[in-house]
Design a protein around this motif. Structure first.
Motif, PDB file in Angstrom:
ATOM      1  N   LEU A  29      -2.912   1.796   3.578  1.00 20.99           N
ATOM      2  CA  LEU A  29      -3.037   0.375   3.241  1.00 20.99           C
ATOM      3  C   LEU A  29      -4.308  -0.225   3.837  1.00 20.99           C
ATOM      4  CD1 LEU A  29       0.596  -1.062   3.522  1.00 20.99           C
ATOM      5  CD2 LEU A  29      -0.819  -0.873   1.466  1.00 20.99           C
ATOM      6  N   ALA A  33      -7.511  -1.407   1.595  1.00 22.22           N
ATOM      7  CA  ALA A  33      -8.027  -2.781   1.673  1.00 22.22           C
ATOM      8  C   ALA A  33      -9.518  -2.795   2.008  1.00 22.22           C
ATOM      9  CB  ALA A  33      -7.239  -3.570   2.714  1.00 22.22           C
ATOM     10  N   ASP A  36     -11.836  -2.236  -0.876  1.00 20.60           N
ATOM     11  CA  ASP A  36     -11.778  -3.248  -1.946  1.00 20.60           C
ATOM     12  C   ASP A  36     -11.207  -2.666  -3.233  1.00 20.60           C
ATOM     13  OD1 ASP A  36     -12.843  -5.372  -0.427  1.00 20.60           O
ATOM     14  OD2 ASP A  36     -14.889  -4.675  -0.790  1.00 20.60           O
ATOM     15  N   ASP A  38      -8.616  -1.978  -6.253  1.00 20.34           N
ATOM     16  CA  ASP A  38      -7.591  -2.720  -6.995  1.00 20.34           C
ATOM     17  C   ASP A  38      -6.468  -1.791  -7.448  1.00 20.34           C
ATOM     18  OD1 ASP A  38      -8.889  -1.258  -8.934  1.00 20.34           O
ATOM     19  OD2 ASP A  38      -9.449  -2.974 -10.186  1.00 20.34           O
ATOM     20  N   PRO A  40      -3.071   0.186  -6.712  1.00 23.63           N
ATOM     21  CA  PRO A  40      -1.962   0.165  -5.742  1.00 23.63           C
ATOM     22  C   PRO A  40      -1.715   1.552  -5.175  1.00 23.63           C
ATOM     23  CG  PRO A  40      -1.113   0.138  -7.990  1.00 23.63           C
ATOM     24  CD  PRO A  40      -2.609   0.017  -8.098  1.00 23.63           C
ATOM     25  N   ASN A  51       6.019  -3.330   5.218  1.00 23.93           N
ATOM     26  CA  ASN A  51       6.138  -4.635   4.563  1.00 23.93           C
ATOM     27  C   ASN A  51       5.372  -5.718   5.317  1.00 23.93           C
ATOM     28  OD1 ASN A  51       7.708  -3.662   2.457  1.00 23.93           O
ATOM     29  ND2 ASN A  51       9.629  -3.991   3.543  1.00 23.93           N
ATOM     30  N   LEU A  54       1.756  -5.267   4.381  1.00 23.33           N
ATOM     31  CA  LEU A  54       1.489  -5.803   3.051  1.00 23.33           C
ATOM     32  C   LEU A  54       1.429  -7.318   3.047  1.00 23.33           C
ATOM     33  CD1 LEU A  54       3.756  -3.483   0.862  1.00 23.33           C
ATOM     34  CD2 LEU A  54       1.285  -3.770   0.609  1.00 23.33           C
ATOM     35  N   GLU A  55       2.354  -7.951   3.782  1.00 24.26           N
ATOM     36  CA  GLU A  55       2.372  -9.419   3.828  1.00 24.26           C
ATOM     37  C   GLU A  55       1.056  -9.967   4.368  1.00 24.26           C
ATOM     38  OE1 GLU A  55       5.757 -10.387   6.183  1.00 24.26           O
ATOM     39  OE2 GLU A  55       7.205  -9.660   4.693  1.00 24.26           O
ATOM     40  N   LEU A  57      -1.943  -8.356   4.554  1.00 21.80           N
ATOM     41  CA  LEU A  57      -3.076  -7.996   3.695  1.00 21.80           C
ATOM     42  C   LEU A  57      -3.117  -8.809   2.407  1.00 21.80           C
ATOM     43  CD1 LEU A  57      -2.969  -4.109   4.153  1.00 21.80           C
ATOM     44  CD2 LEU A  57      -4.631  -5.699   5.147  1.00 21.80           C
ATOM     45  N   ASN A  58      -1.958  -9.288   1.954  1.00 25.86           N
ATOM     46  CA  ASN A  58      -1.903 -10.069   0.705  1.00 25.86           C
ATOM     47  C   ASN A  58      -1.784 -11.570   0.951  1.00 25.86           C
ATOM     48  OD1 ASN A  58      -1.976  -7.729  -0.888  1.00 25.86           O
ATOM     49  ND2 ASN A  58       0.241  -7.452  -0.733  1.00 25.86           N
ATOM     50  N   SER A  59      -1.906 -11.998   2.210  1.00 33.57           N
ATOM     51  CA  SER A  59      -1.671 -13.397   2.559  1.00 33.57           C
ATOM     52  C   SER A  59      -2.953 -14.224   2.498  1.00 33.57           C
ATOM     53  CB  SER A  59      -1.070 -13.492   3.961  1.00 33.57           C
ATOM     54  OG  SER A  59      -0.947 -14.832   4.363  1.00 33.57           O
ATOM     55  N   ASP A  60      -2.784 -15.522   2.218  1.00 35.34           N
ATOM     56  CA  ASP A  60      -3.891 -16.478   2.297  1.00 35.34           C
ATOM     57  C   ASP A  60      -3.843 -17.267   3.600  1.00 35.34           C
ATOM     58  OD1 ASP A  60      -4.917 -15.815  -0.227  1.00 35.34           O
ATOM     59  OD2 ASP A  60      -3.510 -17.167  -1.228  1.00 35.34           O
TER      60      ASP A  60
END
Length: 406
Positions: A29, A33, A36, A38, A40, A51, A54-55, A57-60
């Motif tokens: 993961l 990342a 870069d 795209d 999965p 998890n 992932l949260e 790495l995918n968070s704003d």
């Protein structure tokens, strides 16, 4: 919640669906990342640690709480140190007692800007992500291989690359080797000579990757068979040429009468006759398996002397103390020798009736002690949900093998 195991059949036969490797998932993961990509990652581990990764790495967001996920804390600390921004990362009460000073000091020497938001040397952390210069650095390798893996994975993005020298005794070297192997898959240029690792500056390339099944999770079914009189379990998805150091457990279980056969689908393990008088082993490269072997040997009445267990003190709990405390409830008196060992010389006392095994927020305590119900019917595992950290379907897999519990 808690779960009480009522009975375990003397013969075990069936197939177990293992989770994907948590160790590989978390590394891939980070590398994915950084590249870069795209694409999965296929067959990711469905566990708390992954998890949480992932949260984040995918968070704003810029504030993260990773709970009990020690791997996520270490890997993300390094990852965020080179992502421009101001970040804060914390975890559970136990996580805030687990040291990160070696990692933070090393990253700051390489150009990072990381501050402690609480007690020095421990989370929570305040990270100002920016340019990393890199260069030459020494890191003690006797505390945790995850510190080293965390730094290695971001090393290609340091302006001067990284010249890393490992000092002292190297623990869990196989996990460092796993990190380097995966980095090379993603295009990193790395050379290793003894205790010195050189990573050239560059970029990772996107890679289509599928994660293999988890050898650490397999240990609990080896353990289960070691305690029974006969049986056979199929474990799909395990590879003979695995990146996971825990794959070397097969030779140790063989000494306890559990034999491994590789097939095109995975592994078949079978219980055969054995009557060892003792087990002596250095677990420096497989520390996560100490609990499985300790419980199995006690139940089988096989005295043991395990070395290379120092890192167990800073895991999800102090696993040495936890094993001594909980196995005493089952009537086994363990000692630590010079402090770097875990020893059982056969000393016994009366076991508790219907013992309640505490898990200390440690998934491996729950999974390693469950098979002990074979000799201690009515054994209760407190906080059964803790297995979600690495093996969310553990209880379902035991049930499919014929174990009964409430």
């Amino acid at each position: 919640m808690e779960i009480s195991l009522n009975s375990i059949p003397q013969t075990i036969n069936g197939e177990v669906k293992l989770p994907a490797s948590k160790s590989i998932s978390n590394r891939v993961l980070i590398l994915n990342a950084l590249s870069d990509s795209d694409m999965p990652v296929e067959n990711l581990s469905d566990c708390d640690d992954t998890n949480h990764m992932l949260e984040v790495l995918n968070s704003d967001d810029c504030h993260f709480n990773i709970g009990h996920a020690g791997t996520a804390m270490r890997f993300l600390t390094a990852f965020l140190s080179r992502i421009v921004g101001r970040w804060e990362i914390t975890g559970s009460e136990r996580m805030q007692q687990r040291p990160v000073g070696v990692l933070v000091d090393a990253l700051n020497k390489l150009g990072a800007h990381i501050e402690y938001a609480g007690q020095n040397g421990y989370p929570p952390l305040r990270i100002y992500g920016s340019y990393l210069k890199g260069g030459a650095i020494e890191i003690p390798a006797s505390v945790s291989s995850q510190y080293i893996s965390a730094i290695l994975m971001i090393a290609p993005y340091m302006a001067d690359g990284l010249q890393l020298t490992l000092t002292g005794k190297i623990v869990s070297r196989t996990y460092i080797d796993m990190t380097i192997a995966l980095q090379r898959v993603f295009g990193a240029e790395i050379s290793v000579k003894g205790h010195c690792i050189h990573v050239k500056p560059g970029n990772y390339r996107p890679v289509h990757y599928r994660v293999e099944s988890d050898w650490s999770g397999a240990s609990y079914f080896y353990e289960l068979l070691a305690m029974t009189e006969s049986g056979q379990i199929i474990l799909p998805g395990l590879l003979p040429e695995s990146l996971q150091g825990d794959s070397h457990q097969t030779e140790v279980w063989k000494q306890l009468g559990v034999h491994t056969r590789f097939t095109s689908q995975g592994v078949v393990i079978e219980r055969k006759n054995s009557d060892p008088t003792g087990l002596k082993y250095d677990f420096t490269e497989m520390p996560d398996l100490v609990q499985s072997f300790a419980v199995a040997c006690c139940i089988r009445n096989i005295p043991f002397e395990f070395s290379g267990v120092e890192t167990l003190r800073i895991k999800e709990t102090d696993r040495i103390s936890a094993l001594i405390t909980e196995l005493k409830k089952l009537g086994y008196i363990l000692t630590t020798g010079d402090g770097s060992q875990l020893i059982w010389n056969g000393e016994r006392r009366q076991a508790q009736t219907h013992p309640r095994i505490m898990t200390y927020n440690d998934h491996r305590m729950a999974m390693a002690f469950a098979p002990a119900a074979l000799k201690h019917p009515g054994l209760t595992i407190v906080d059964q949900e803790v297995v979600s950290k690495s093996f969310p379907t553990y209880w379902e897999q035991l049930s499919a093998l014929g174990l009964e519990f409430t």
